[in-house]
Write a protein that holds these residues in place. Sequence first.
Motif, short mmCIF file in Angstrom:
data_model
loop_
_atom_site.label_atom_id
_atom_site.label_comp_id
_atom_site.label_asym_id
_atom_site.label_seq_id
_atom_site.Cartn_x
_atom_site.Cartn_y
_atom_site.Cartn_z
N ASN A 131 37.63 52.68 38.94
CA ASN A 131 37.44 51.39 39.63
C ASN A 131 36.01 51.26 40.15
OD1 ASN A 131 37.80 53.33 41.68
ND2 ASN A 131 39.02 51.97 42.96
N ARG A 132 35.23 52.33 40.18
CA ARG A 132 33.84 52.27 40.62
C ARG A 132 32.92 51.88 39.46
NH1 ARG A 132 34.22 54.40 45.55
NH2 ARG A 132 32.01 54.21 45.97
N ASP A 133 33.14 52.51 38.29
CA ASP A 133 32.30 52.26 37.11
C ASP A 133 32.91 53.01 35.94
OD1 ASP A 133 30.37 52.03 35.14
OD2 ASP A 133 28.79 53.06 36.27
N LYS A 134 33.75 52.33 35.18
CA LYS A 134 34.45 53.03 34.09
C LYS A 134 33.48 53.52 33.02
CE LYS A 134 35.93 49.24 31.09
NZ LYS A 134 37.09 48.52 30.55
N TYR A 135 32.39 52.81 32.79
CA TYR A 135 31.44 53.24 31.78
C TYR A 135 30.64 54.46 32.26
CZ TYR A 135 32.69 49.02 29.34
OH TYR A 135 33.40 48.05 28.69
N GLY A 136 30.35 54.51 33.54
CA GLY A 136 29.67 55.68 34.09
C GLY A 136 30.55 56.92 34.07
N ARG A 160 23.27 57.09 32.39
CA ARG A 160 24.41 56.44 33.03
C ARG A 160 25.34 57.48 33.65
NH1 ARG A 160 26.84 51.64 30.29
NH2 ARG A 160 26.65 50.50 32.21
N LYS A 163 23.66 58.96 36.76
CA LYS A 163 23.58 57.91 37.78
C LYS A 163 24.94 57.75 38.46
CE LYS A 163 22.07 53.13 38.29
NZ LYS A 163 21.60 51.93 37.59
N PHE A 164 26.01 57.76 37.68
CA PHE A 164 27.36 57.67 38.25
C PHE A 164 27.63 58.84 39.19
CE2 PHE A 164 31.87 58.89 38.03
CZ PHE A 164 32.47 57.73 38.49
N ARG A 167 25.50 58.56 42.36
CA ARG A 167 25.96 57.55 43.31
C ARG A 167 27.12 58.08 44.15
NH1 ARG A 167 25.61 53.72 38.97
NH2 ARG A 167 27.87 53.81 38.90
#
Length: 182
Positions: A131-136, A160, A163-164, A167
């Motif tokens: 839910n935060r960033d599926k691609y990351g 990516r 970066k995920f 974060r």
Amino acid sequence: MTTCRDIVTLALRQARIVGIGRTPRASEAAEGMEALQALYDSMFSDGPLGPFTDVYKTEDYTAEENERVIADNITVTIPDTFDDEGETRAPKDLSAIVVLTSTGANNYVFSLGEWQVCNNLSLDDTAPLANRDKYGLAALLAVQFAEMFGATLPPETTRRAYKFKGRIAHKFSTDRGLPEYY
């Protein structure tokens, strides 16, 4: 809802192991799920969701944020609210709780307003942190695939992924007043 299968499939594509439009074979999906579970486990053991305070309990207990509760044959409650100097508040984003028993570990992370279970996952379960960033998240898994299979990732996928992960670590450390790189 993004499932673990969605993350595994996307990661296999990012790592160029599975072509676009092709569904991963059962063996690829199973290997991918094992790698995804290992990724989550590492986030709790030596990754961006720690450190944890160890507590040993012999009676029913309500866990606190970022505790590793070591207990057997008791009930450990994962609370929806915490008392913070007389004020009731929701858990802090990316707080985590580990419950260790003789049968294994149960890992929980609070992400964007909800507790998510991060252990004993199957391909059709909701993917924690997606839910935060599926691609990351998928890119981070693709990095693991690249290491496993000797693949070379496109530079953007690698960026990516880190970066995920960065974060998550940065949000965790700044929310808790820890040094940026603890």
